[in-house]
Motif scaffolding. Structure first.
Motif, mmCIF file in Angstrom:
data_model
loop_
_atom_site.group_PDB
_atom_site.id
_atom_site.type_symbol
_atom_site.label_atom_id
_atom_site.label_comp_id
_atom_site.label_asym_id
_atom_site.label_seq_id
_atom_site.Cartn_x
_atom_site.Cartn_y
_atom_site.Cartn_z
ATOM 1 N N PRO A 83 -120.404 -69.855 -73.242
ATOM 2 C CA PRO A 83 -120.852 -69.149 -74.447
ATOM 3 C C PRO A 83 -119.836 -68.097 -74.869
ATOM 4 N N THR A 84 -119.686 -67.926 -76.178
ATOM 5 C CA THR A 84 -118.827 -66.879 -76.730
ATOM 6 C C THR A 84 -119.684 -65.967 -77.596
ATOM 7 N N GLU A 85 -119.026 -65.039 -78.285
ATOM 8 C CA GLU A 85 -119.764 -64.149 -79.184
ATOM 9 C C GLU A 85 -120.401 -64.961 -80.310
ATOM 10 N N GLY A 86 -121.555 -64.524 -80.740
ATOM 11 C CA GLY A 86 -122.274 -65.285 -81.755
ATOM 12 C C GLY A 86 -122.969 -66.463 -81.108
ATOM 13 N N ARG A 87 -123.210 -67.492 -81.871
ATOM 14 C CA ARG A 87 -123.896 -68.678 -81.363
ATOM 15 C C ARG A 87 -122.917 -69.842 -81.238
ATOM 16 N N ASN A 88 -121.838 -69.590 -80.496
ATOM 17 C CA ASN A 88 -120.818 -70.607 -80.298
ATOM 18 C C ASN A 88 -120.587 -70.849 -78.812
ATOM 19 N N LEU A 89 -119.955 -71.968 -78.518
ATOM 20 C CA LEU A 89 -119.504 -72.271 -77.168
ATOM 21 C C LEU A 89 -118.051 -72.719 -77.230
ATOM 22 N N ARG A 90 -117.290 -72.294 -76.240
ATOM 23 C CA ARG A 90 -115.877 -72.668 -76.163
ATOM 24 C C ARG A 90 -115.672 -73.592 -74.973
ATOM 25 N N VAL A 91 -114.988 -74.714 -75.216
ATOM 26 C CA VAL A 91 -114.684 -75.645 -74.125
ATOM 27 C C VAL A 91 -113.567 -75.023 -73.291
ATOM 28 N N ALA A 92 -113.946 -74.454 -72.155
ATOM 29 C CA ALA A 92 -112.968 -73.785 -71.299
ATOM 30 C C ALA A 92 -112.186 -74.776 -70.462
ATOM 31 N N LEU A 93 -112.778 -75.954 -70.228
ATOM 32 C CA LEU A 93 -112.112 -76.911 -69.356
ATOM 33 C C LEU A 93 -112.600 -78.314 -69.672
ATOM 34 N N ALA A 94 -111.680 -79.251 -69.752
ATOM 35 C CA ALA A 94 -112.019 -80.659 -69.947
ATOM 36 C C ALA A 94 -111.105 -81.496 -69.071
ATOM 37 N N SER A 95 -111.676 -82.525 -68.455
ATOM 38 C CA SER A 95 -110.907 -83.357 -67.531
ATOM 39 C C SER A 95 -111.372 -84.802 -67.649
ATOM 40 N N GLY A 96 -110.405 -85.721 -67.766
ATOM 41 C CA GLY A 96 -110.758 -87.134 -67.829
ATOM 42 C C GLY A 96 -110.327 -87.780 -69.129
ATOM 43 N N VAL A 97 -111.116 -88.731 -69.611
ATOM 44 C CA VAL A 97 -110.781 -89.521 -70.792
ATOM 45 C C VAL A 97 -110.665 -88.626 -72.029
ATOM 46 N N ASP A 98 -109.512 -88.653 -72.683
ATOM 47 C CA ASP A 98 -109.271 -87.899 -73.925
ATOM 48 C C ASP A 98 -109.611 -86.416 -73.765
ATOM 49 N N ALA A 99 -109.333 -85.856 -72.586
ATOM 50 C CA ALA A 99 -109.682 -84.454 -72.328
ATOM 51 C C ALA A 99 -108.982 -83.510 -73.302
ATOM 52 N N GLU A 100 -107.757 -83.865 -73.726
ATOM 53 C CA GLU A 100 -106.998 -82.970 -74.602
ATOM 54 C C GLU A 100 -107.685 -82.766 -75.950
ATOM 55 N N ILE A 101 -108.514 -83.724 -76.371
ATOM 56 C CA ILE A 101 -109.224 -83.578 -77.643
ATOM 57 C C ILE A 101 -110.311 -82.513 -77.530
ATOM 58 N N HIS A 102 -110.910 -82.402 -76.364
ATOM 59 C CA HIS A 102 -112.019 -81.471 -76.155
ATOM 60 C C HIS A 102 -111.540 -80.073 -75.767
ATOM 61 N N GLN A 103 -110.402 -79.984 -75.067
ATOM 62 C CA GLN A 103 -109.939 -78.717 -74.524
ATOM 63 C C GLN A 103 -109.783 -77.663 -75.617
ATOM 64 N N GLY A 104 -110.408 -76.504 -75.401
ATOM 65 C CA GLY A 104 -110.259 -75.373 -76.307
ATOM 66 C C GLY A 104 -111.132 -75.401 -77.543
ATOM 67 N N LEU A 105 -111.933 -76.454 -77.745
ATOM 68 C CA LEU A 105 -112.787 -76.514 -78.936
ATOM 69 C C LEU A 105 -113.817 -75.377 -78.924
ATOM 70 N N VAL A 106 -114.045 -74.802 -80.089
ATOM 71 C CA VAL A 106 -115.127 -73.831 -80.271
ATOM 72 C C VAL A 106 -116.206 -74.512 -81.102
ATOM 73 N N LEU A 107 -117.379 -74.704 -80.508
ATOM 74 C CA LEU A 107 -118.443 -75.484 -81.127
ATOM 75 C C LEU A 107 -119.669 -74.619 -81.359
ATOM 76 N N PRO A 108 -120.372 -74.823 -82.459
ATOM 77 C CA PRO A 108 -121.622 -74.093 -82.683
ATOM 78 C C PRO A 108 -122.736 -74.661 -81.813
ATOM 79 N N ARG A 109 -123.720 -73.838 -81.522
ATOM 80 C CA ARG A 109 -124.855 -74.338 -80.734
ATOM 81 C C ARG A 109 -125.625 -75.385 -81.526
ATOM 82 N N GLU A 110 -125.757 -75.161 -82.831
ATOM 83 C CA GLU A 110 -126.415 -76.154 -83.662
ATOM 84 C C GLU A 110 -125.401 -77.221 -84.070
ATOM 85 N N GLY A 111 -125.629 -78.439 -83.681
ATOM 86 C CA GLY A 111 -124.736 -79.514 -84.067
ATOM 87 C C GLY A 111 -123.822 -79.992 -82.968
ATOM 88 N N SER A 112 -123.990 -79.487 -81.735
ATOM 89 C CA SER A 112 -123.172 -79.941 -80.605
ATOM 90 C C SER A 112 -124.082 -80.361 -79.460
#
Length: 556
Positions: A231-260
């Motif tokens: 969780p980050t400030e506000g109603r978001n989440l940050r992908v702190a770590l991704a490993s495996g298939v197409d991990a680079e696409i997910h790494q570092g994404l900031v996603l809203p709680r609604e819609g993820s």
């Protein structure tokens, strides 16, 4: 034979007295009961089924949510035929009929059944059909499907009896394999929890522990992608770590709680699953990133009323869905990992408080003891000056008094640095930021550089110059790590005589004869020139390279 369940034993006895293939059935029952690895058991079941009823084709479908097949294991179809047919059945048409009505179904011509959808292109022709459900206790685990009785005949009542008996044996074998798998998984979860807790409490860097959490969960549940969102400030989440298939696409994404998907798990406060994460209606935000993936599970990492993150695991399409028996220990694992992270955070807070208290004590001792003694010594020397007739002796005494005054200023600057407690970069003095930069570089260098600081670093250096110093120091140490092959680095940061002097010296291979790439050094030189300073690079006394970066403290 005496160890078989009573229901299965009774069925076998009945078939033994009425069927010529009793020995074949008994061999099949014993074969499927020998394995404990669930995928292997399922493969043995369908392979045994085509033998005991003399069918050309067979398949085992595992039933998931609703009327959908989450796994389909065919036998008799070649790899080339499978590729030509396309996606495996999901449980529609005639296959779905057996899911909706879990009773034996026998057809002479399957195309004549009202639920038959026909076959996709390139599918081998099939006419006769026999299907029976596989039950594990009171749960319908899946179905056995057989087609094309050899010799062009139709399946008869005896085939149905034999296959139903095998289905009972299959249910027993599946239950045993499940229990064995759950026992092994429980042990693996316990080992993973112990490893993570030990890592956190022993002081391992938190980023490494987060990687351990994702890796262990992915390995135990055989996931192809592991994601950890915080969780980050506000109603978001940050992908702190991704490993495996197409991990680079997910790494570092900031996603809203609604819609993820991770946000949906955070709001639910419990595990959520998806059979096809790429088309899950809960995912409406973020870039396209689920190509080739199918089953997924997301679990909140919760301690008490606080959620520290969400762990998401996904498998490639056509692999089995995540079951309840898998998600329950995953939830416990995520909770214990979150608890270990919280305990570590509290331990760090306690260590920080102890450090600050120790700094306060040192600052008090410096102020109350060292400064007062130096001040008293200076007063004594000043009082002695008038009794000294020799001009040179008098001058030396006055110079000693000035040196004591300068020393008192340095000590007061050190006290100011010790008492700077702000967590933000703007509230941290240049001394503290320099130490932090050196400690961070030590992880890349593989050793701890030596650091010497002198002068009124926290009081006389303007903020603009301080920013440049940290940038130059970081770049210089990065250059050493990338190019110097050094085993030691000496750093000197001294403020005095109206200037700041930063020296970084290593014992590495030195500058290349052809000069190499100097873009980084040119950047450091420009930083000095903008502050009316200079930068020089040459050989160090250790045979490596020495960088001298000097700027005046009075900005024009």
């Amino acid at each position: 034979m005496s160890t078989l369940p009573a229901d299965l034993q009774g069925r076998l006895d009945a078939v033994t007295h009425s069927s010529d293939g009793a020995a074949l059935l008994l061999d099949a029952v014993m074969s499927v009961g020998r394995g404990l690895d669930l995928p292997q058991v399922l493969r043995r079941i369908v392979e045994a089924a085509v033998v005991v009823v003399d069918a050309e084709y067979g398949a085992l479908g595992v039933v998931g949510e609703g009327t959908r097949l989450t796994q389909f294991l065919p036998v008799g179809v070649t790899v080339e035929q499978r590729e030509a047919i396309g996606p495996l059945p999901a449980g529609h048409g005639l296959l779905g009929e057996l899911i909706r009505h879990p009773e034996p179904l026998r057809l002479a011509e399957l195309a004549e059944h009202p639920a038959s959808y026909g076959f996709p292109p390139n599918h081998p022709p099939m006419h006769s059909f026999l299907g029976v459900p596989i039950r594990v206790r009171d749960e319908v685990f899946g179905n056995l499907y057989l087609t094309e009785k050899r010799g062009g005949r139709a399946f008869d009542a005896e085939d149905e009896t034999v296959l139903s008996t095998l289905a009972v044996a299959a249910g027993v074998a599946i239950e045993n394999a499940r229990l064995y798998a759950e026992t092994c998984d429980r042990q693996r979860w316990q080992e993973a929890n112990s490893e993570i807790v030990a890592g956190l409490l022993s002081g391992v860097h938190e980023a490494h522990v987060l990687q351990m959490i994702v890796d262990r969960a992915s390995r135990i549940l055989s996931a192809d992608l592991g994601v950890l969102a915080l969780p980050t400030e506000g109603r978001n989440l940050r992908v702190a770590l991704a490993s495996g298939v197409d991990a680079e696409i997910h790494q570092g994404l900031v996603l809203p709680r609604e819609g993820s998907f991770v946000g949906a798990a955070l709001d639910a406060g419990e595990p959520i699953t998806s059979l096809d994460v790429g088309h899950d209606p809960r995912i409406t935000e973020g870039p396209p990133r689920w190509a080739g993936l199918g089953p997924a599970v997301a679990v909140p990492m919760t301690t008490g009323e606080r959620t520290r993150g969400v762990l998401l695991l996904a498998r490639v399409r056509e692999r089995p869905a995540f079951t309840t028996s898998e998600t329950l220990p995953l939830l416990t694992f995520a909770g214990q990992a979150a608890l270990a992270m919280e305990l570590t955070e509290r331990r760090k807070s306690a260590e920080q408080i102890a450090l600050l208290e120790d700094r306060d004590r040192i600052a008090r001792d410096l102020h109350d003891l060292a400064i007062q003694r130096l001040f008293a010594t200076g007063m004594t020397l000043q009082s002695v000056v008038r009794f000294v007739d020799h001009p040179q002796a008098s001058e030396r005494l006055l110079r000693a008094v000035d040196d004591l005054d300068e020393t008192i200023k340095i000590i007061r600057s050190t006290i100011f640095g010790l008492r700077a407690r702000g967590p933000g970069r703007a509230d941290q003095g240049l001394r503290g930021r320099t130490v932090a930069t050196v400690e961070q570089a030590a992880r890349t260098l593989g050793f701890q550089p030596s650091l010497r600081m002198g002068g009124l670093i926290d009081t006389d250096v303007p903020a603009e110059i301080a920013e440049q110093v940290i940038a130059v120091l970081g770049e210089a140490l990065s250059n050493v790590a990338r190019h110097a092959q050094a085993t030691s680095v000496d750093i000197s940061l001294v403020v005095g005589e109206g200037a700041l002097n930063l020296v970084v010296s290593d014992n590495g291979v030195g500058m290349p004869e052809n000069g190499g790439s100097r873009s980084g050094l040119a950047n450091l030189a420009r930083r000095a020139e903008k502050l009316d300073g200079v930068m020089r690079v040459g050989a160090s006394g250790k045979g490596g390279t020495q960088l001298n970066w000097r700027v005046p403290l009075r900005l024009s």
